[in-house]
Scaffold this active site. Structure first.
Site, mmCIF file in Angstrom:
data_model
loop_
_atom_site.group_PDB
_atom_site.id
_atom_site.type_symbol
_atom_site.label_atom_id
_atom_site.label_comp_id
_atom_site.label_asym_id
_atom_site.label_seq_id
_atom_site.Cartn_x
_atom_site.Cartn_y
_atom_site.Cartn_z
ATOM 1 N N CYS A 129 96.190 -134.633 17.832
ATOM 2 C CA CYS A 129 95.914 -136.046 17.562
ATOM 3 C C CYS A 129 97.218 -136.842 17.430
ATOM 4 O O CYS A 129 97.873 -137.111 18.428
ATOM 5 C CB CYS A 129 95.026 -136.187 16.325
ATOM 6 N N HIS A 239 90.685 -132.696 17.768
ATOM 7 C CA HIS A 239 90.941 -131.894 16.569
ATOM 8 C C HIS A 239 90.351 -130.487 16.697
ATOM 9 O O HIS A 239 89.273 -130.209 16.176
ATOM 10 C CB HIS A 239 90.369 -132.594 15.334
ATOM 11 N N GLU A 241 91.149 -127.862 15.190
ATOM 12 C CA GLU A 241 91.131 -127.136 13.921
ATOM 13 C C GLU A 241 89.826 -127.336 13.150
ATOM 14 O O GLU A 241 89.499 -126.534 12.271
ATOM 15 C CB GLU A 241 92.313 -127.580 13.041
#
Length: 270
Positions: A129, A239, A241
């Site tokens: 990001c 994202h 994660e």
């Protein structure tokens, strides 16, 4: 699951933190989802890199030579391009350096210094990001100050949905097209993917040293890699994660990054 190779050599990765100023107290922080994804799905251990004040821009350099990779995390703050491209340009730390959701110049200084060192040492980089945007600005590209000003309908597509629970805000938001001759395609195994991309700024002009790896239907670059890098140096606008336990592309991206970090560690055995 991580590979036996990654299990046998535990690479060490630096993760960029962010600056938080509350009640006049400065704190460095990051979400633990990055740490969890790196440990469980990249097979690496991590250290948190502290943000940098204007009078201490070289403070993170001594540790960079001991690392095997760099993760540039996301954050709500916008990038101050002048600070990121010239982190030593100011001599004093100002309270105006930090404003929640607006600016985080101590983070900009950290990212500039860390990227420079990671590139010099030839280590793997994973930008997430804000991290993709930092790579673009560092290498000479520019950003849209706000996607809602660039193209209103695109701003809505990429924006967070604050009315949803936090974990649901990071569900899939739109698709991306992945170029077939890039470094992301062998990781993704497809030319199309669905991603959870939430951001206010975005790439306007891509830096010459970066190769676009994926983009959205509105033409916005959503992933880019460093041209000529001898290891994996890539940034993605989404994202991975957040839902790595259930999202295949996220798993593959962290696995590829972890393997690149292990390879770097093995080449530079200390």
């Amino acid at each position: 699951m991580i590979s036996q190779q990654a299990e046998s050599v535990r690479a060490v990765v630096g993760i960029t933190s962010n600056r938080l100023l509350t009640d006049g107290v400065h704190r460095d922080w990051l979400r633990r989802k990055y740490v969890h994804a790196l440990v469980r799905y990249a097979g690496v251990t991590s250290v948190i890199l502290p943000t940098i004040d204007a009078d201490d821009v070289d403070s993170v350099l001594p540790i960079m030579s001991r690392l095997d990779g760099l993760v540039l995390t996301g954050d709500e703050s916008n990038i101050d391009a002048a600070t990121l491209t010239s982190p030593a340009s100011t001599t004093q730390t100002s309270q105006q350096d930090i404003e929640v959701g607006i600016r985080d110049r101590p983070r900009d200084r950290l990212s500039a210094t860390a990227i420079g060192a990671a590139v010099a040492f030839g280590m793997p980089i994973l930008g997430i990001c804000r991290g993709l945007q930092e790579l673009n600005v560092y290498f000479g590209g520019t950003l849209h100050a706000s996607l809602s000003e660039w193209r209103p309908e695109s701003g809505a597509m990429h924006a967070e949905k604050p009315y949803l629970p936090r974990d649901r805000q990071y569900d899939v938001t739109h698709g991306v097209t992945i170029r077939s001759d890039g470094v992301l395609f062998p990781i993704a195994g497809a030319t199309e993917a669905q991603v959870n991309s939430l951001h206010n700024q975005g790439i306007e002009k891509i830096a010459a040293p970066l190769k676009p790896e994926a983009w959205t239907s509105d033409g916005l670059v959503e992933a880019a890699s460093v041209i000529g890098a001898t290891t994996l140096q890539i940034g993605v606008q989404w994202h991975p994660e957040w839902h790595v336990a259930t999202d295949l592309l996220s798993k593959r991206l962290f696995k590829a990054f972890g393997e690149a970090c292990v390879a770097h560690c093995q080449r530079n055995e200390r």
